[in-house]
Design a protein around this motif. Structure first.
Motif, short mmCIF file in Angstrom:
data_model
loop_
_atom_site.label_atom_id
_atom_site.label_comp_id
_atom_site.label_asym_id
_atom_site.label_seq_id
_atom_site.Cartn_x
_atom_site.Cartn_y
_atom_site.Cartn_z
N VAL A 430 0.82 -1.21 0.00
CA VAL A 430 0.00 0.00 0.00
C VAL A 430 0.85 1.26 0.00
CG1 VAL A 430 -2.00 -1.11 1.06
CG2 VAL A 430 -0.29 0.00 2.52
N HIS A 431 2.14 1.13 0.35
CA HIS A 431 3.05 2.28 0.29
C HIS A 431 3.98 2.22 -0.92
CE1 HIS A 431 1.86 4.08 4.10
NE2 HIS A 431 1.82 2.86 4.61
N HIS A 432 3.95 1.10 -1.65
CA HIS A 432 4.73 0.96 -2.89
C HIS A 432 3.79 0.42 -3.97
CE1 HIS A 432 7.76 0.81 0.32
NE2 HIS A 432 8.62 1.30 -0.56
N PRO A 433 2.84 1.22 -4.41
CA PRO A 433 1.81 0.72 -5.34
C PRO A 433 2.37 0.17 -6.63
CG PRO A 433 1.77 3.14 -5.16
CD PRO A 433 2.65 2.65 -4.06
N GLU A 434 3.55 0.65 -7.04
CA GLU A 434 4.13 0.13 -8.29
C GLU A 434 4.47 -1.35 -8.18
OE1 GLU A 434 7.41 1.13 -5.56
OE2 GLU A 434 5.59 2.19 -6.18
N ALA A 435 4.70 -1.86 -6.95
CA ALA A 435 5.01 -3.27 -6.76
C ALA A 435 3.78 -4.15 -6.96
CB ALA A 435 5.58 -3.52 -5.35
N LEU A 436 2.60 -3.55 -6.97
CA LEU A 436 1.37 -4.29 -7.22
C LEU A 436 0.74 -3.88 -8.55
CD1 LEU A 436 -1.00 -6.13 -6.36
CD2 LEU A 436 -1.96 -4.16 -5.14
N LEU A 437 0.48 -2.58 -8.70
CA LEU A 437 -0.26 -2.11 -9.88
C LEU A 437 0.61 -2.06 -11.12
CD1 LEU A 437 -2.24 0.78 -8.13
CD2 LEU A 437 -2.89 -1.63 -8.42
N GLY A 438 1.94 -1.99 -10.95
CA GLY A 438 2.82 -1.94 -12.11
C GLY A 438 3.60 -3.20 -12.35
N LYS A 439 3.25 -4.27 -11.63
CA LYS A 439 4.01 -5.51 -11.72
C LYS A 439 3.33 -6.48 -12.69
CE LYS A 439 5.67 -9.35 -8.83
NZ LYS A 439 5.63 -9.96 -7.48
N PRO A 440 4.11 -7.18 -13.54
CA PRO A 440 3.49 -8.16 -14.43
C PRO A 440 2.96 -9.37 -13.66
CG PRO A 440 5.89 -8.29 -14.57
CD PRO A 440 5.57 -7.08 -13.74
N ILE A 441 2.00 -10.05 -14.27
CA ILE A 441 1.41 -11.24 -13.66
C ILE A 441 2.47 -12.33 -13.55
CG2 ILE A 441 -0.38 -12.99 -13.92
CD1 ILE A 441 -1.38 -10.16 -13.35
N GLU A 442 2.45 -13.06 -12.44
CA GLU A 442 3.42 -14.13 -12.22
C GLU A 442 3.14 -15.34 -13.11
OE1 GLU A 442 2.16 -12.35 -8.20
OE2 GLU A 442 1.17 -13.23 -9.93
N ALA A 443 4.19 -16.04 -13.48
CA ALA A 443 4.02 -17.35 -14.09
C ALA A 443 3.76 -18.36 -12.99
CB ALA A 443 5.29 -17.75 -14.86
N THR A 444 2.89 -19.34 -13.26
CA THR A 444 2.56 -20.33 -12.24
C THR A 444 3.72 -21.29 -12.04
OG1 THR A 444 1.50 -21.69 -13.93
CG2 THR A 444 0.10 -20.22 -12.66
N ILE A 445 3.86 -21.77 -10.80
CA ILE A 445 4.92 -22.71 -10.45
C ILE A 445 4.30 -24.09 -10.26
CG2 ILE A 445 6.69 -23.30 -8.75
CD1 ILE A 445 6.78 -20.36 -7.95
N THR A 689 4.71 -17.31 -6.12
CA THR A 689 3.24 -17.41 -6.13
C THR A 689 2.78 -18.25 -4.95
OG1 THR A 689 3.46 -19.23 -7.69
CG2 THR A 689 2.94 -17.08 -8.61
N CYS A 690 2.85 -17.66 -3.78
CA CYS A 690 2.49 -18.39 -2.56
C CYS A 690 1.80 -17.46 -1.60
CB CYS A 690 3.73 -19.00 -1.90
SG CYS A 690 4.86 -17.78 -1.18
N ASP A 691 1.28 -18.04 -0.54
CA ASP A 691 0.72 -17.32 0.59
C ASP A 691 1.67 -17.55 1.76
OD1 ASP A 691 -1.08 -17.48 3.21
OD2 ASP A 691 -2.13 -16.22 1.76
N ARG A 692 1.73 -16.60 2.71
CA ARG A 692 2.65 -16.79 3.84
C ARG A 692 2.31 -18.05 4.63
NH1 ARG A 692 3.14 -12.17 7.87
NH2 ARG A 692 4.42 -13.69 8.93
N TRP A 693 1.06 -18.54 4.51
CA TRP A 693 0.68 -19.75 5.21
C TRP A 693 1.14 -21.00 4.46
CZ3 TRP A 693 -0.97 -19.11 10.08
CH2 TRP A 693 -1.41 -17.83 10.44
N ASP A 694 1.66 -20.84 3.23
CA ASP A 694 2.22 -21.96 2.48
C ASP A 694 3.66 -22.23 2.87
OD1 ASP A 694 -0.07 -22.41 0.91
OD2 ASP A 694 0.53 -20.87 -0.52
N ILE A 695 4.26 -21.32 3.63
CA ILE A 695 5.68 -21.42 3.94
C ILE A 695 5.88 -21.27 5.44
CG2 ILE A 695 6.50 -20.64 1.68
CD1 ILE A 695 6.67 -17.83 2.76
N GLY A 696 7.06 -21.58 5.89
CA GLY A 696 7.41 -21.43 7.30
C GLY A 696 8.87 -21.04 7.42
N GLY A 697 9.32 -20.81 8.64
CA GLY A 697 10.71 -20.40 8.82
C GLY A 697 11.24 -20.76 10.19
#
Length: 793
Positions: A430-445, A689-697
């Motif tokens: 929300v503070h770097h809109p170009e990272a969302l609105l100006g970013k190309p669609i991801e290729a699926t993994i 192309t993940c959600d934070r709940w798909d990963i752990g640390g």
């Protein structure tokens, strides 16, 4: 456009901007929540003629539904498919992609009374919607085509009729795997005459789910060939990066892409929104508490509904869908007693008739507001929506635009509003809109070669039809099947075929299909049972049950609240009773990581980065009880068995000398590593192309396998899902964004918007926000600019 005056005048207000202004006025002029506004212009239609090969009756049926003159991408798709080429159409939401497959499928099935087709969708809502459309198209002179459902809601007598008579079968990957491929002899008629396979919303098949579906589709092609068929695949996706390559990986065959969109689109206003911090309220370890995205979304939806705007609010969980709908109804009751009845929740887990009733009510307009999970993200033709509220970044740019595309489906202006959750990535975007609105669609993994996915599917394939040595080599699975043979799951018999070649057979009494969860669940299913009535409320998988269905957990089902009395993993059941406590629960766990094999490693001065195969052991040790405000009541201890997870991880290790140069003394090392790990997990969806709940640390000041302070981020699925590889390939870009997210957060010592995690097993302690910033700065200084700088792997 950015704005510091969100209610300021513009010369020509679009309908979407007008709605946004009304919402902002409801919150108060000058409200600081809105961080960015973008106006997306309208797009004119590009029409073309119907192809000469198309059946006049099919064209008449399509025209009767309102398709007077087709758009260019619809006919381009249809032409490729009718000529026998696999095709993927990747154009905007509501661009009428269905006509691209309806025209060739219906024309072929009408011309050849024996021809058959399959339609696959990832959700029941989408499948039901497309079946309704096909049924309407074939109600007249095309009635011999018999579109028919075959899913979990289909009664047994209807299933029998579909096997015997259905010519266009609407199903999903789960039923294709369990119901059709396993019993392919009963489906010989359909498979022998199979001309087309339609795969709708193919971009959703990513990660472990996508890897499973890719193998199901390879098994379908294999069995179709056995019966003498070679179907053409038609894939649809409103949002996909590199669609031709992604589709080819999914179906295991070359595919041509159609990407130029000929459909019209109305203007859209897109706003980014950050809920404010709540003064005087502290959360875990004294951290600042931000007003929840769900509470903010309920208030926004109430404002829109009270203005008569049809609104879809997307949330991240089933529980959130219920809560947002309830809160919205409560707010509307203060305005107009008639309005609460026009708001509902929609999510997976409802009975089929309840889902259908909600879909119809929303489409017809009797429902004005719906809070939904991503179950309504895809394809369902809901006409005339005025606004979409996206509650929390949905994990990928593709999903964001897919959800946003639900608004303005009939060229009128519309509003799209993204409300940030208390999460590092949401705050960053929300503070770097170009990272969302100006970013190309991801290729699926997808990774069909993941042994934990591939092995069970090869057993299924061998049961359906014994495998040849050539097929085993094509899957690069000789070693894998040899290991399975040693375990007694499969055997190789020389001279088993008529030509004297060898074949691989599953052992007697094997049922490998039952052991495959196409959706990528971890372990067997756990039933959720109301112990007072004996009613089955739903299911979850055993891998996730300890964190969500532990004793004392609060479980929501269709607006009703339950508390878990007992979780029995051996019996596969969680017993619950109806209760509405004033708190929510979230599990806490302890996690350890053991490095089993380093796949790739690079040393850059004082920093070592690696991609590794690891064994993660996780044990739920308790849960927090929180009030709706975010305030923590207490921590309740639990004793549950540890759960091992073999997977893949990206990791980096640093030397003590680097930490010393960065000004991080020995006391601060654990907190700095821990905070950096949390923030990196939150930012991983920026590069994968993940959600934070798909990963752990896991982070540790001295890991036994590296001998150094180390941070791990791992995939939360057996064998991995491809996310760690993407993080390794874009490590510098990922960590640089993580550092910026920490530095730009306005809190003093750390909060959920930067370094706190909602699933931390250590209760978010210790955390050192300043130390994490110093650590990441020092790591980035050691990494060359060409290390994961931003190119896709």
């Amino acid at each position: 456009m950015n704005t510091t005056d969100p209610v300021g005048r513009i010369e020509a207000l679009t309908y979407g901007r007008s709605l946004l202004n009304r919402v902002l006025l409801g919150f108060g002029n000058g409200d600081p929540r809105l961080t960015h506004i973008t106006e997306l212009p309208a797009r004119a239609a590009q029409h073309t003629d119907w192809p000469t090969w198309s059946s006049p009756k099919v064209v008449e049926a399509l025209q009767a539904t309102g398709v007077d003159t087709p758009w260019t991408h619809q006919i381009h798709t249809a032409e490729l498919a009718f000529s026998g080429k696999n095709v993927v159409v990747s154009t905007g939401t509501a661009s009428g992609k269905s006509v691209g497959y309806q025209l060739p499928v219906l024309t072929t099935l009408h011309a050849d009374p024996r021809a058959t087709a399959l339609y696959l969708s990832p959700t029941k809502a989408l499948g039901a919607d497309q079946l309704r459309a096909a049924t309407e198209l074939t109600a007249g002179e095309l009635r011999d085509i018999h579109p028919a459902p075959y899913d979990g809601d289909t009664p047994a007598e209807i299933r029998q009729w579909v096997r015997a008579n259905g010519r266009w079968v609407f199903t999903n990957p789960d039923m294709l795997h369990l119901g059709i491929l396993r019993s392919h002899q009963r489906w010989a008629r359909l498979l022998r005459n199979l001309k087309y396979v339609v795969i709708d919303e193919c971009h959703t098949y990513r990660g472990v789910f996508g890897s499973h579906v890719a193998l199901v589709l390879r098994r379908l092609r294999r069995l179709a060939a056995r019966y003498g068929a070679d179907p053409t695949f038609i894939l649809c996706s409103a949002t996909a990066g590199d669609p031709a390559a992604s589709a080819a990986r999914l179906i295991g065959a070359p595919c041509t892409a159609v990407t130029e969109d000929g459909s019209p689109q109305g203007p859209r206003t897109v706003g980014l929104w950050e809920p404010p911090l709540i003064e005087g309220l502290t959360g875990e370890n004294g951290a600042a508490v931000r007003r929840s995205a769900g509470a903010e979304a309920a208030r926004v939806m109430a404002e829109l509904v009270s203005e008569g705007a049809s609104t879809l609010t997307f949330v991240r969980s089933r529980r959130a869908a219920e809560l947002v709908a309830m809160d919205t109804r409560q707010l509307l009751a203060e305005v107009d007693p008639q309005l609460p009845g026009r708001v509902a929740a929609y999510r997976a887990g409802y009975l089929a008739e309840d889902r259908r009733a909600l879909e119809t009510a929303l489409s017809e307009g009797s429902l004005l507001g719906v809070a939904t999970t991503n179950a309504l993200e895809l394809g369902v033709d809901i006409a005339g929506l005025d606004a979409v509220v996206v509650t929390g970044y949905p994990g990928t740019v593709a999903s964001f635009w897919q959800q946003a595309g639900r608004a303005g489906r009939r060229t009128q202006g519309s509003l799209v509003l993204l409300i940030a959750r208390d999460d590092p990535l949401d705050t960053y975007l929300v503070h770097h809109p170009e990272a969302l609105l100006g970013k190309p669609i991801e290729a699926t993994i997808t990774d069909p070669h993941n042994p934990y996915v591939l092995g069970p599917h090869l057993l299924c394939a061998a049961l359906e039809q014994p495998l040849t040595d050539a097929e085993v080599r094509e899957f690069e699975a000789w070693e894998l099947l040899s290991d399975l043979a040693q375990q007694g799951a499969i055997r190789r018999r020389s001279g088993a075929a008529r030509d004297g070649s060898a074949r691989w057979f599953v052992t007697a009494d094997a049922h490998p299909h039952d052991g495959v969860d196409v959706r990528g669940g971890i372990g067997a299913k756990v039933a959720i049972v109301d112990c007072e009535s004996g009613r089955l409320l739903g299911t979850t998988d055993a891998g996730r049950a300890p964190a969500t269905l532990h004793q004392g957990a609060v479980h929501l089902h269709q607006g009703d609240s339950y508390v878990v009395d007992e979780l029995d993993l051996e019996e596969g059941v969680a017993l619950v009773h109806a209760e509405t406590p004033s708190w929510t629960t979230s599990a806490r766990a302890v996690t350890t990581v053991e490095v089993e094999k380093i796949d790739e490693q690079r040393i850059h001065g004082a920093v070592t980065i690696a991609l590794a195969r690891v064994l993660v052991t996780r044990q739920v040790v308790g849960y927090l009880r929180r009030l709706p405000s975010g305030e923590v009541l207490d921590m309740v201890p639990l004793e549950l068995p540890p759960q091992p997870l073999p997977t893949r991880a990206v990791l980096y290790s640093v030397t003590p000398e680097l930490l010393d140069r960065a000004g991080i003394d020995e006391r601060r090392v654990p907190g700095a590593l821990h905070a950096a790990e949390h923030a990196a997990i939150g930012m991983m969806p920026l590069v994968a192309t993940c959600d934070r709940w798909d990963i752990g640390g896991v982070s540790t000041a001295l890991h036994p396998d590296t001998g150094l302070p180390t941070v791990f981020v791992y995939d939360g699925h057996p064998g991995g899902a491809g996310f760690a590889e993407r993080g390794f390939a874009r490590l510098r870009h990922w960590l640089a964004a993580t550092l910026e997210a920490i530095q730009s957060c306005g809190c003093s010592t750390g909060c959920p918007s930067c370094v706190q995690s909602p699933k931390c097993g250590n209760g978010n302690n210790p955390l050192d926000k300043a130390g994490a910033a110093r650590l990441l700065g020092a790591v980035l200084a050691e990494l060359p600019n060409d290390v994961g700088g931003g190119s896709e792997p």
